[in-house]
Motif scaffolding. Structure first.
Motif, short mmCIF file in Angstrom:
data_model
loop_
_atom_site.label_atom_id
_atom_site.label_comp_id
_atom_site.label_asym_id
_atom_site.label_seq_id
_atom_site.Cartn_x
_atom_site.Cartn_y
_atom_site.Cartn_z
N GLN A 104 -16.42 84.37 -28.57
CA GLN A 104 -14.98 84.22 -28.80
C GLN A 104 -15.07 84.42 -30.36
O GLN A 104 -14.03 85.13 -30.79
CB GLN A 104 -14.82 82.83 -28.71
N GLU A 162 -12.74 87.39 -31.86
CA GLU A 162 -11.50 87.16 -32.97
C GLU A 162 -11.61 87.62 -34.17
O GLU A 162 -10.77 87.63 -35.11
CB GLU A 162 -11.60 85.43 -33.04
N PRO A 191 -3.81 90.39 -32.14
CA PRO A 191 -3.95 88.86 -31.88
C PRO A 191 -4.77 88.59 -30.41
O PRO A 191 -4.44 89.34 -29.64
CB PRO A 191 -2.43 88.14 -31.78
N THR A 204 -6.17 85.86 -27.62
CA THR A 204 -5.92 84.51 -27.11
C THR A 204 -6.91 84.47 -25.83
O THR A 204 -7.20 85.53 -25.32
CB THR A 204 -4.45 84.42 -26.52
N GLN A 253 -7.90 82.78 -22.22
CA GLN A 253 -7.78 82.26 -21.21
C GLN A 253 -9.13 82.08 -20.18
O GLN A 253 -10.00 82.88 -20.30
CB GLN A 253 -6.66 83.33 -20.30
N ARG A 305 -7.05 88.04 -24.07
CA ARG A 305 -6.01 89.20 -24.18
C ARG A 305 -5.72 89.47 -25.72
O ARG A 305 -5.76 88.74 -26.57
CB ARG A 305 -4.91 88.30 -23.83
N SER A 358 -0.51 94.50 -23.93
CA SER A 358 -1.88 93.69 -23.74
C SER A 358 -2.86 94.19 -22.73
O SER A 358 -2.98 94.77 -22.10
CB SER A 358 -1.39 92.35 -22.89
#
Length: 867
Positions: A129, A133, A140, A142, A144, A153, A162
């Motif tokens: 992650q 990021e 951006p 995100t 899930q 995403r 997306s």
């Protein structure tokens, strides 16, 4: 052949993936595992494979084909993802030089792309992650959590922007469809067959920038996705083959070329009949009409084996008994044996052509045309002059199978050794008109380029012309795909001249190739460096002369008789109206002054700024018939002008040369006047050949029976060479015995020229007889090379030198507005032929420039194309 264009769309899809990253690797071993493919869903239309190696980006940076297929918007979007995400320093160490895949899958009436990127270094779950990021903040991210799998995403603000990413089993999977992504990482979902994956692994060439994998069973599903209704003849030949294909990309900036191998499952399929044939030359395409939208062409290396296998297939289909009963009836009633009388009439090639109005013609080669006509009355009835109709149905189906099944009881005619077949008499009559007018497919520029790239060696060729078939394609596709096909702003499908597929037998399987012929913006004759617009139509070729010690310039005349001086950059330098049209060639002297004559009886000499020299222009007593000859006679430079039956001569001051007044000859002078060793040589159209001294005295005259319309050449031994209207090469030694050699058995329309197109001391003799070009050595009459055009040629050749000093020959065909450049070996220069009027120049346009083609088209412009 209606609804066959799905093949074309399949080819479009085949390369979309490559445009996303532009990667390849040239050094890895073939044995690298293809584990990532084992995760792909069973419903995979196509797979592209390439390597993440930035050093090969430059290979494709100008490869316009990818952007044309993918669309400008998506191409730019993918480029952004590549540069900002995949090449980001945080992710690069994990994916550098990894084998990558882009595959295509159906979903809700659309196709979705899936990106599969295995990592060369494992990424721990707790690091994933933060790593993602840390990538470019303009996307951006995100997180899930779905089915205990982390889904990331990436967004960048616009609709449908997306990108969903999952890291599963050390592989990144990315898609714009979340459902597709979940299906991919779901181990319980059906996957691609392992046999296909193994085949792809064995046929993946690391020497290719791109590999394409295709499972044949997907043909019906692709057709269902893209087409409005059930597909037709072409796809039905392939829809039950089974097996798979693996192709590798051959790079060419004006063509997509995929070549490789195809493996089938040896089902009862018509195409399988060609698996044990070997590729042969296909020669039917020169007979196809100009309005051909697409064609299927077949050739056999072993006709007997093919028919044995065909009848075995018909037996399995339970159709053979009916056909055999019909053939027995014909034998009893017409005394015609299928095996000994009918089958031997036909040769090894056949083809089906779909025309732009969706009508069909079939073409079949015959063993012997005379024998066929003698036998035809046993199985056909004469309907009209040279048009017949088969008396019985399904004879052609029994001969060659599925492609000719729709020709149940057709009409036919014969051209040379070719049988032309159609289901209506009107189609046959229209074809006869096309043939007589030479209105044929091979006369088009686009097809010439396609033929040059794809070649004519195969067992099966399918070819579709994009523009000619545009309405058929658009009406066949579903609305969304049809709109994409017609969208010239975002996509470039209309910029493909055509698509073709060729297959050849290979011990039960196939060698296969796919070609997309593209109208590249960088191809010669497509994007000019500059254009120069005239008020009226240009009427002469462009000439390039010296302007000063540092630059050259271009001269050309337009219809109102204005001569333009044009800078090599395309800017106007000057323009001046002359009295009359330029006759023959414009020439430049050592002092850079320019000399020309016009059909208004004027002789001009002017400087490089268009200003006349003192004493010029000069009125002539007769109309010039060809270019002046500038020569030094007894240390005096003179201008000799052919003017019909008069030989005129002037000094460099524009005065009539004293010794050359009133030189009236018997017959019109043939082209220009020759000067050699202080002697002047002239030939006339009715066979009078003259030799004059330097003071204008007639030294010798030879009278040769016959008519003449071609130029003369004077050899070093003072022998005149020329060709009469019976195509005899005459060598005329003054005072000796003339010799005569017939070089061609052609028409009396043949045009001959003498030109230097190689390094030999003597020039060559060039003969243009209607469609045929032949080049001979002058001394031994040996044919050096020959070339056949698709239309008659009415203009003599032009001669140029390129920037390397190589001698070249240019030939123009007025009928179809094509121009050719030939090298000294008879090869057509790369990039030619080009569509233009027969007013052109090839070579340097400035002292240190590259080679340029200067040519004129119908829009009153001079085009400068850089080679």
């Amino acid at each position: 052949m209606r609804n066959t264009i799905i093949i074309t769309i399949l080819l479009f899809v085949a390369v979309i993936g490559a445009s996303i990253y532009y990667f390849s690797d040239l050094n890895k071993e073939k044995t690298e595992p293809v584990k990532p493919l084992t995760f792909l869903p069973k419903e995979t239309f196509l797979i592209t494979a390439f390597r993440n190696d930035a050093t090969t980006d430059n290979i494709f940076k100008d490869f316009e084909i990818f952007e044309a297929i993918m669309g400008k918007e998506q191409f730019e979007q993918m480029q952004s993802f590549k540069n900002k995400l995949l090449r980001h320093s945080a992710i690069q160490p994990h994916v550098a030089e990894a084998e990558m895949y882009v595959s295509f899958h159906p979903e809700d009436g659309k196709q979705q792309a899936l990106f599969t990127i295995p990592t060369v270094q494992r990424i721990k779950k707790e690091q994933l992650q933060s790593l993602l990021e840390s990538l470019d903040k303009s996307f951006p991210v995100t997180l899930q959590d779905t089915l205990q799998q982390q889904i990331f995403r990436f967004d960048y603000g616009s609709k449908d922007s997306s990108l969903y990413v999952a890291y599963h089993r050390d592989i990144f999977f990315a898609a714009y469809s979340k459902n597709l992504l979940l299906k991919t990482i779901d181990d319980k979902a059906p996957k691609i067959d392992k046999k296909s994956i193994q085949y792809f692994a064995e046929n993946n060439s690391r020497n290719s920038p791109l590999s394409v994998y295709f499972v044949h069973n997907q043909v019906p599903e692709i057709a269902k996705l893209l087409m409005r209704k059930k597909y037709g003849k072409v796809i039905s030949l392939f829809d039950s083959l089974g097996g798979q294909s693996a192709w590798n990309l051959n790079f060419k900036n004006d063509a997509l070329i995929l070549s490789g191998e195809s493996q089938t499952e040896h089902r009862d399929n018509y195409i399988e009949l060609f698996g044990h044939q070997t590729k042969t030359t296909q020669s039917l395409h020169p007979y196809f009409p100009a309005n051909t939208a697409s064609y299927l062409s077949f050739s056999l290396s072993d006709k007997a084996q093919f028919h044995k296998n065909l009848w075995s297939l018909l037996e399995k289909r339970e159709e053979l008994k009916q056909i055999q009963a019909q053939l027995t009836e014909i034998k009893n009633s017409k005394n015609l044996s299928y095996d000994t009388d009918f089958l031997p009439l036909f040769s090894n090639e056949f083809a089906v052509v779909e025309q732009t109005n969706q009508t069909e013609l079939a073409f079949i080669t015959l063993k012997d045309s005379a024998t066929f006509l003698n036998q035809a009355e046993k199985f056909a009835t004469r309907i009209a002059d040279s048009i017949y109709r088969f008396d019985h149905s399904n004879l052609l189906y029994a001969l060659y199978g599925d492609p000719l099944k729709s020709f149940t009881r057709p009409y036919f005619t014969q051209v040379n050794n070719i049988l032309i077949v159609a289901n209506s008499q009107n189609l046959i009559q229209q074809y006869q008109r096309d043939w007589n007018r030479t209105n044929l497919l091979v006369g088009s520029l686009g097809f010439k380029n396609a033929e040059r790239i794809q070649g004519n060696e195969a067992n099966v060729t399918y070819f579709v012309r994009t523009q000619a078939a545009a309405n058929i394609i658009a009406n066949t596709l579903k609305t969304d795909f049809s709109q994409t096909f017609r969208d010239k702003e975002n996509f470039g499908y209309q910029d493909f001249y055509g698509w073709s597929m060729q297959i050849s037998g290979n011990d039960g399987n196939f060698l296969s190739s796919i070609y997309g012929i593209y109208k590249s913006k960088h191809a010669l004759g497509t994007t000019p460096e500059w254009t120069y617009e005239f008020t009226n139509r240009p009427i002469t070729q462009p000439w390039v002369f010296e302007h000063s010690d540092t630059s050259q310039f271009i001269l050309i005349q337009e219809q109102d008789h204005t001569i333009h001086g044009i800078h090599p950059s395309g800017h106007r330098m000057w323009s001046t109206v002359f009295s009359g049209r330029v006759v023959g060639q414009i020439q430049q002297l050592k002092d850079r002054s320019i000399i020309l004559v016009t059909d208004r009886n004027r002789l001009y000499r002017f400087d490089t700024n268009g200003k006349p020299l003192s004493g010029f222009s000069v009125g002539l007593p007769a109309e010039p018939s060809f270019s002046p000859t500038i020569a030094t006679i007894d240390n005096e430079e003179l201008i000799f002008i052919p003017a019909g039956q008069r030989l005129l001569a002037y000094t460099m001051d524009g005065e009539s040369a004293e010794n050359w007044v009133n030189k009236n000859l018997d017959g019109k002078i043939l082209f220009d006047i020759k000067v050699l060793d202080n002697k002047v040589f002239v030939g006339t159209e009715n066979g009078h050949f003259y030799q004059f001294s330097s003071r204008g005295e007639l030294l010798k005259e030879e009278n040769i029976a016959g008519r003449f319309k071609n130029p003369i050449h004077v050899a070093a031994n003072e022998v005149i060479h020329t060709v009469d209207t019976a195509n005899n090469l005459l060598s005329i030694p003054f005072g000796g015995q003339p010799s005569k050699r017939q070089l061609i058995d052609g028409s009396n329309k043949a045009l001959t020229s003498f030109g230097q197109i190689n390094s030999h001391q003597q020039p060559q003799l060039i003969i243009l007889d209607e469609k045929r070009l032949a080049v001979f050595g002058l001394t031994d009459s040996t044919e050096m090379f020959a070339f056949t055009f698709t239309q008659d040629v009415d203009d003599r050749p032009q001669f140029f030198r390129d920037s390397q000093g190589t001698s070249l020959m240019g030939v123009a065909s007025r009928t179809n507005n094509l121009i050719y450049i030939f090298d000294e070996r008879g090869g057509v220069y790369d990039g030619f032929p080009i569509e233009a009027m027969p007013l052109f120049y090839y070579g340097k346009i400035d002292y240190n420039s590259a080679d340029y083609l200067l040519c004129v088209r119908r829009d009153k412009k001079l085009y400068a194309f850089k080679k």
